[in-house]
Design an enzyme around this catalytic site. Structure first.
Site: not given
Ligand code: B3K
Ligand code: ZN
Length: 877
Positions: A126, A266-267, A270, A302-303, A306, A325
């Protein structure tokens, strides 16, 4: 075949230019022959034409060496390589495309695509990283089923990971082995991940609410297993929480987290294989602070969240980034609030918003939470898209209430599960499920800037009526001149002077405590108000706005003690301090004496001693706002005046509250270290007291206490708190402690980040020289983003006095660093430049120097799109 296009200025993409893709890819089988020097990628995709007019398939691809193209198993020669990808001419309407290409992970210092982190290989895709792996339709609205086969040397890379389920594996004769992964959920390429390496693994299980068993695995560098337990606890808490609060269950049989040391942010969420910056996984009491622990809980949550808000429903295009986000930040904020202190979580989030997001709104990079145009997408992973985006979701939650909000979420998943959606789709689901009209509210997605509310009131004693007049006004921002009135929820409460809450009513009808502001000026009348009330405005920070109301000191002091809403107590304290900061900055600039009335100190004393208040909240109220927070009170920022006035306030607090601070310090000394909310709260208050004590005119006692705490601490929270105050208050013990810390921890990068940041934010006159010297410190390297942020990021962002030094030396230093980082790691470079592009906030002389620095940067050869976008906007201003 290779046509070179001439170097041109990067062109912005516009949100309104969105077009559905001409082709889609339904399935892709990837085959990686993995080695750091050269990796061969074979991608076999099922391609389907969507637009009958299109006969050329245009794929994205950068820094790839093409080996071959086959269509339906036959070699294909009708193609053209461009600067940004590959055009394959005259393709059939449905076919199998096989592309073989090579990449060089070892040369990938930008950490986007496939790269080397320490001994491991890993990916970051990403936003547009997949195009650095193979030629592809690298856009979020192309969703394919992925299968991935990885072959690599077994000794060097015993673990080979990718998304989904492991379906086969085997050994090869030459010391290599292979693993085959399959992800049943169609996904855009940005969610693809691959990891190869040798790790220690923490394993656990989670039983979902429908009684399915999920394997949980956390992969960390060898030797770090004892630092992985909190991450696992947080993961299980997050999984349970998402089931109970949102009714959302995990959908694969395995969930993996890999911690890597080299990571730009941060993280990354995937599918089934989250990759984390090790900073947000690794923790044990000796190396991580309470804040680190809370940060890990938040990011793990958070991750994980997602998986539904981002992966199951993804974004149609990158302009919609806040769809996943903003919503996921809102979800992680609520998770943390439910796990710990709701009030303190809210205060922390609002602080970030006010300090960083409000500053972004006022900067050349101002943009709505759904940006209109973008040159480099990586520049838009901003506090505006994330944190203001979360505030917009929170306002909908406030307007709808929890039940209707959850009904909206359900409808959203029902409509969009398995597909790519837009912000409009989300609001439509909320509106349709709740029956609440959100037409005007939607403006929050397209209008940038920080609205200002000006509130005036009038009490009519004869009629026992109280009238509130609220005006809203959003100043123009660099990206947008015209602003309209927004739909703003304004949460209020009225009090009598004896502390009693006044029931809100008008003409016999109750009035809800959340007022709906929809016009530029609006009046609200309240009946049966028997005395001139004290008003609490913007409770819980019900909207991301600036508020002006002519509070008397006594009203604020009342609210600090008596407001029913904890955030409002904190906010009243902030307003009281803000008033005296403004006054004293003026005094300082006019060479007048600085002053703070006793009544203010008494109010803070009362909070400090209040027995039925959460120590965590007391600490928040007693912690003076940072210099950056204070900077937002001024249109023209005077860093030195702000620094001196803050120092003056700290000294006043220390001198006048000395005995109380000392008593509270000792009272909250916990001997055992536990990650429990009450203990975190106590440590926070204890260390807040210690910090203040160190600013007393006579700091000999504090010097002893700080040194003792540092040496006796069995945990990093207390150790670092002591070291921090030693440096910031320039206590005598600071040199010895800094050396001691370096000796003890120099082999531990994450711990040394704390030390580097402290050195960079020291008030010492020679701090820039120190920072320059630290560039060659044994623990520092310019190739690790964490180290860069710790040393350079801390200096440019959190040492405003030194960064904005009158002689321009801070700016010149940043120019040197950015010149080096421009090619090496454009994403990290573009983040570092932020304080330099905000030149309009400073006096003429500083502005000139900042402009000169920006012009120098513009001359860099091969300037990245990332830096170009920000510099050109800053120079336009
Ligand atoms: N979705 C990723 C962030 C990706 C950043 C790319 N430059 C982490 C997050 O917001 O959970
Ligand atoms: Zn995020």
């Amino acid at each position: 075949m290779n046509t070179k296009t001439p170097e041109a200025q990067p062109i912005a993409k516009k949100r309104l230019d969105y077009k559905a893709p001409n082709f889609t890819i339904t399935d892709i089988d990837l085959d990686f022959d993995l080695a750091p020097e050269i990796t061969t990628v074979t991608a076999r995709s099922r391609v389907v034409q969507k637009n009958q007019q299109a006969s050329d398939l245009i794929l994205d691809g950068e820094d790839l060496k093409l080996i071959s193209i086959n269509i339906d198993e036959q070699p294909w020669h009708d193609y053209q390589i461009t600067k940004t990808g590959l055009i394959i001419h005259n393709v059939p309407t449905e076919f199998t495309l096989t592309i073989v290409n090579e990449i060089k992970p070892i040369n990938n210092t930008a950490l986007e695509g496939l790269y080397v982190s320490g001994e491991a290989l890993c990916t970051q895709c990403e936003a547009e990283g997949f195009r650095h792996i193979t030629y592809y339709l690298d856009r979020p609205d192309v969703l394919a089923r992925f299968s991935t086969r990885i072959t690599a040397n077994k000794q060097r890379y015993p673990y080979l990971l990718s998304n989904g389920n492991r379906i086969a594996q085997g050994e090869l004769a030459d010391g290599h082995h292979w693993v085959q992964w399959q992800d049943p959920f169609p996904k855009p390429a940005y969610l693809f991940a691959l990891v190869a390496g040798d790790f220690d693994i923490l394993k656990d299980q989670f039983i979902t609410q429908s009684k399915r068993k999920v394997d949980l695995e956390i992969y960390v560098d060898k030797g770090n297993l004892d630092r992985s337990h909190w991450a696992m606890t947080s993961l299980k808490n997050a999984m349970r929480w998402d089931e109970t609060r949102f009714g959302l269950e995990y959908d694969l049989d395995i969930f993996m987290i890999v911690a890597v040391d080299f990571f730009n942010m941060g993280a990354m969420e995937n599918k089934g294989l989250n990759i984390f910056n090790s900073k947000y996984v690794l923790a044990k009491p000796q190396t991580a602070t309470d804040d680190d622990y809370l940060g890990i809980e938040g990011v793990i949550g958070h991750e994980y969240f997602h998986n539904w808000t981002g992966n199951r429903v993804t974004c149609r295009d990158w302009f919609q980034l806040s769809l996943k986000e903003g919503l996921t930040v809102f979800r992680d904020q609520e998770f943390s609030a439910d796990m710990g202190s709701r009030a303190v979580k809210r205060i922390e989030d609002v602080k970030l918003l006010r300090t960083v997001q409000f500053a972004e709104d006022a900067s050349p990079m101002s943009h709505p939470i759904r940006p209109e145009q973008v040159i480099e997408m990586n520049n838009f992973y901003t506090v505006t898209v994330y944190e203001k985006g979360a505030e917009v979701i929170r306002m909908m939650h406030t307007l709808l209430g929890e039940d209707k909000f959850q009904a909206g979420m359900k409808l959203y998943f029902k409509r969009h599960d398995g597909s790519a959606a837009t912000c409009d789709d989300f609001v439509a689901a909320m509106q349709d499920a709740s029956g609440i009209d959100l037409t005007q509210f939607k403006l929050w997605y397209s209008q940038s800037g920080t609205p200002e509310l000006t509130v005036t009131d009038n009490y009519d004693e004869k009629n026992q009526q109280y009238t509130l007049t609220v005006e809203q006004y959003t100043p123009a921002t660099q990206d947008q001149n015209q602003k309209q009135a927004l739909h703003i929820p304004l949460d209020i409460e009225l009090y009598q002077h004896d502390g009693k809450v006044i029931t809100l009513q008008y003409q016999g009808q109750p009035i809800h405590h959340v007022l709906n502001l929809t016009q530029s000026t609006q009046q609200f009348i309240f009946d049966n108000v028997t005395e001139k009330p004290i008003i609490s405005l913007l409770r819980d920070f019900s909207a991301p706005v600036k508020l002006t109301y002519d509070y008397q000191d006594n009203d604020l002091i009342f609210l600090m003690q008596q407001a029913t809403n904890a955030f409002s107590r904190y906010d009243a304290a902030q307003m009281l301090l803000a008033k005296y900061v403004r006054l004293n900055v003026k005094n300082y600039q006019e060479n007048q004496k600085l002053a703070l009335p006793d009544s203010v100190l008494d109010a803070f004393r009362a909070v400090l001693l209040s027995e039925n208040t959460d120590p965590f909240l007391i600490a928040q109220i007693l912690t003076l706002p940072s210099e950056n927070e204070l900077a937002n009170l001024f249109t023209v920022v005077d860093p030195i005046a702000i620094h001196e006035v803050r120092l003056f306030l700290l000294t006043q607090f220390a001198n006048e509250l000395y005995d109380e601070l000392l008593a509270v310090y000792h009272h909250n000394n916990t001997s055992q270290y536990q990650i429990k909310h009450n203990d975190i709260a106590k440590r926070s208050l204890k260390n807040c007291c210690l910090t203040l004590l160190a600013y007393a005119d006579d700091n000999s006692r504090a010097n002893t206490l700080v040194s003792q705490q540092y040496h006796q601490a069995n945990n990093m929270t207390d150790c670092l708190a002591a070291l921090n105050v030693a440096v910031k208050a320039e206590l005598d013990c600071r040199t010895e402690l800094l050396v001691n810390f370096d000796d003890k921890w120099h082999q531990d990068g994450l711990v040394m980040d704390k030390w580097l940041a402290l050195n960079a934010t020291s008030p010492d006159k020679n701090v820039l020289a120190t920072v320059k010297k630290l560039l060659t410190h044994r623990s520092f390297t310019l190739s690790n983003p964490n180290r860069i942020r710790a040393l350079i990021g801390a200096f440019v962002n959190n040492n405003p006095v030194a960064f904005h030094a009158k002689d321009g030396s801070g700016y010149q230093f940043l120019v040197e660093i950015l010149t080096e980082l421009n090619q090496k790691n454009p994403q990290v470079a573009a983040r570092l430049i932020d304080p330099l592009i905000r030149l309009k906030r400073y006096d003429e002389k500083r502005q000139q120097q900042m402009r000169k620095a920006l012009e120098d940067l513009l001359k860099i050869e091969n300037l990245s799109k990332d830096l170009f976008e920000k510099i050109s906007k800053a120079l336009e201003a």
